[in-house]
Design an enzyme around this catalytic site. Structure first.
Site, PDB file in Angstrom:
ATOM      1  N   GLY A 141       0.845  -1.187   0.000  1.00 54.03           N
ATOM      2  CA  GLY A 141       0.000   0.000   0.000  1.00 54.03           C
ATOM      3  C   GLY A 141       0.877   1.231   0.000  1.00 54.03           C
ATOM      4  N   GLN A 185       2.940   9.813   1.252  1.00 50.44           N
ATOM      5  CA  GLN A 185       4.208   9.081   1.290  1.00 50.44           C
ATOM      6  C   GLN A 185       5.075   9.359   0.066  1.00 50.44           C
ATOM      7  OE1 GLN A 185       2.401   5.056   2.327  1.00 50.44           O
ATOM      8  NE2 GLN A 185       4.377   4.984   3.346  1.00 50.44           N
ATOM      9  N   CYS A 245       6.162  -0.199   7.198  1.00 52.26           N
ATOM     10  CA  CYS A 245       5.741   0.948   6.397  1.00 52.26           C
ATOM     11  C   CYS A 245       6.930   1.402   5.567  1.00 52.26           C
ATOM     12  CB  CYS A 245       5.288   2.070   7.332  1.00 52.26           C
ATOM     13  SG  CYS A 245       4.754   3.560   6.469  1.00 52.26           S
ATOM     14  N   LEU A 246       6.678   1.714   4.299  1.00 55.37           N
ATOM     15  CA  LEU A 246       7.766   2.125   3.408  1.00 55.37           C
ATOM     16  C   LEU A 246       8.431   3.410   3.893  1.00 55.37           C
ATOM     17  CD1 LEU A 246       6.141   1.339  -0.066  1.00 55.37           C
ATOM     18  CD2 LEU A 246       7.699  -0.083   1.286  1.00 55.37           C
ATOM     19  N   HIS A 285      -4.273   1.205   7.633  1.00 53.44           N
ATOM     20  CA  HIS A 285      -2.924   1.769   7.701  1.00 53.44           C
ATOM     21  C   HIS A 285      -2.791   2.945   6.721  1.00 53.44           C
ATOM     22  CE1 HIS A 285       1.640   1.164   7.917  1.00 53.44           C
ATOM     23  NE2 HIS A 285       1.486   1.968   6.880  1.00 53.44           N
ATOM     24  N   GLU A 286      -3.272   2.745   5.489  1.00 54.13           N
ATOM     25  CA  GLU A 286      -3.128   3.795   4.466  1.00 54.13           C
ATOM     26  C   GLU A 286      -4.059   4.980   4.760  1.00 54.13           C
ATOM     27  OE1 GLU A 286      -0.607   3.560   2.692  1.00 54.13           O
ATOM     28  OE2 GLU A 286      -0.261   1.435   3.082  1.00 54.13           O
ATOM     29  N   HIS A 328      -2.585   7.273   7.192  1.00 59.90           N
ATOM     30  CA  HIS A 328      -1.578   8.186   6.611  1.00 59.90           C
ATOM     31  C   HIS A 328      -2.233   9.493   6.168  1.00 59.90           C
ATOM     32  CE1 HIS A 328       2.255   6.152   6.530  1.00 59.90           C
ATOM     33  NE2 HIS A 328       1.776   5.083   5.929  1.00 59.90           N
TER      34      HIS A 328
HETATM   35 ZN   LIG Z   1       2.657   3.278   5.789  1.00 62.99          ZN
END
Ligand SMILES: [Zn+2]
Length: 189
Positions: free
Chosen positions: A43, A48, A92-93, A134-135, A138
């Site tokens: 995701g 991000q 998480c990236l 999670h997304e 963000h």
């Molecule tokens: Zn993340």
């Protein structure tokens, strides 16, 4: 395009709904998929990649061969459901190599718009429901590390401090970052 890392300020901002999805933004969103796959993600939220907009992409398989699992949710709304929340490991990236258990609802209903501007409504259970939460977090300036219990927080503390030092050492121009965000907001929100 690259994935911004904690503690970049764009990760803490509440993203704004999009008024329009022009061809340029469409191209950017389409480009986010290969970036997500390259970095082994499932995701990726707009902020991000430095975009202060309310949208995210996902593919629960993390596999570009599974196009049928690719989703774009623009201006999403999320309803939690499914009973008792469950703990599961997340990464998480924007927080490289950090993993911790987060408690999430086992089921979500998400509404929003796809890349063609059509309204969509999906129900996800289990792992993809976790990705959605999670997304979506963000987009509200919330990262998974903000949702950890005390024990898990202690566990990731040193790794977060290391990322903070790295960010400080990079001497980012915060004024320039803010100016870019303001311009992007003026353009499409
Ligand atoms: Zn993340």
């Amino acid at each position: 395009m690259e994935v911004v890392k904690y503690p970049h300020p764009v990760l803490k901002m509440v993203c704004k709904p999009l008024k329009k999805v022009d061809a340029e933004l469409k191209a950017i969103i389409t480009e986010m998929f290969p970036l997500m796959y390259e970095t082994k993600g499932v995701g990726l939220a707009a902020n991000q990649v430095g975009l202060p907009y309310r949208f995210f992409i996902m593919n629960e398989t993390g596999d570009p061969a599974h196009k049928e699992k690719e989703f774009v949710f623009i201006n999403p709304e999320v309803q939690l459901g499914g009973g008792r929340p469950v703990a599961g490991e997340e990464g998480c990236l924007s927080f490289p190599k950090i993993y911790a258990d987060v408690v999430r609802a086992p089921k979500v209903t998400i509404t929003g718009f796809n890349l063609d501007g059509e309204p969509v409504k999906m129900v996800f259970k289990g792992f993809p429901a976790r990705i959605v939460q999670h997304e979506f977090d963000h987009l509200n300036g919330i990262s998974f590390v903000n949702r950890l219990d005390e024990e898990e927080s202690d566990f990731v503390e040193d790794d977060l401090a290391a990322l903070e030092r790295k960010y400080t050492d990079a001497k980012m121009d915060e004024a320039a970052i803010q100016k870019e965000i303001d311009e992007l907001l003026a353009l499409r929100t």
